[in-house]
Design an enzyme around this catalytic site. Sequence first.
Site, PDB file in Angstrom:
ATOM      1  N   GLY A 134      -2.544   3.766  -1.547  1.00  0.00           N
ATOM      2  CA  GLY A 134      -2.850   3.526  -0.287  1.00  0.00           C
ATOM      3  C   GLY A 134      -4.344   4.157   0.282  1.00  0.00           C
ATOM      4  N   HIS A 135      -4.464   3.792   1.324  1.00  0.00           N
ATOM      5  CA  HIS A 135      -5.637   4.275   1.916  1.00  0.00           C
ATOM      6  C   HIS A 135      -5.617   5.599   2.759  1.00  0.00           C
ATOM      7  CE1 HIS A 135      -7.210  -0.151   2.041  1.00  0.00           C
ATOM      8  NE2 HIS A 135      -6.953   0.287   0.768  1.00  0.00           N
TER       9      HIS A 135
END
Length: 402
Positions: free
Chosen positions: A250-251
């Site tokens: 993810g970020h």
Amino acid sequence: MNSYHSMVSLPLPMSPLLLTLLSIIFLASPSAKAAQFSVLSYGAKPDGKTDSTKAFAAAWSQACASTGPATISVPKGSFSLRQVKFQGPCKNNAILVRIDGTLVAPSNYGVLGSAENFLIFEHVNGVTLSGGTLDGQGAGLWSCKNSGKGNCPRGATSLEFSNSKNIAITGLASLNSQMFHIVINGCQNVKLQGVKVSADGNSPNTDGIHVQLSTAVTILNSRIGTGDDCISIGPGTSNLWIENVACGPGHGISIGSLGKDSQEAGVRDVTVKTTTFTGTENGLRIKTWGRPSNGFATNILFQHVVMNNVKNPILIDQNYCPGNKNCPGQASGVKISDVTYQDIHGTSATELAVKFDCSRKYPCTGIKLEDVKLTYDNKPAEASCSNAGGVASGMVQPTSCL
């Protein structure tokens, strides 16, 4: 209750004090057992094929109209659903939705793609969602978006609570949402615990948990892996506590993007502690648009964080301008102040592990680095500061540029 009955059957006069005590005991006694509403009673079928949308809506309608506590039970099995709206306000403020099965969105993304939500609770008070799995079946829509066709629908959030209070979400798994997995919007006093969110690392806009315009939200003991932010924190969030969260892919955990609108509520009083990031695009990020706004982010604490091969472990980016549209050359109006990074350790996947790229109009103030040790390729990483002011204390590696 036997002693209570024997006491009230005494043929002796009772003192006012005893009467008062008895009335307190009576009022504090457990109320009648919660009314039970099984979705099966309303025609839901756990076969993964039969459309059970109306049955879920009917069970909610009855539970919401109940004057006492109510439980909606969803047994084991797979329930096929289209959009379900759980509307309040209800007659009671104690509804438990107990899910033992899986709620499955349509495989054809066109059915929900233009709806904003798969499941939405609005204007409710005292709802607990316990257990179960939501399967958003988002892969078809992700393929459409990743193909660059340009005519794909936006996609639906799997679960949203909007304009609600006193909410608990425990032990829920959310898989493969079309868009965001869980959204908390305009809510007060929300606790998410033991939540598991999972989507492919290449799935666009599949944020794990998004919080905005909400206060007193707690996220505990959760695992989140998606193609976008594990947790995203939008405008108008205050008193947010995140603890014991594992993030990846993810970020990362992102405050922002902020400053999209010129008039915007700020973010304040956010604590992120005891979290682990593994192979993520970012770790701890604050992101604002590079254009005028009255937004702000203040009193943020990041504490006891482990980074495992993270590209941007510590990042403030105040020059966010996707596609270079509507902001080139402008300075961010979002004021960032009093952000503390304490006990942050681990490895960066890039040489630049700490980057503070703040607004030239409103430089970041009150940044604190304390006991930070980030390495790149077994060597000290690097730091970069632009328009950032603050202090470093304890062991700080890379060497502070504040």
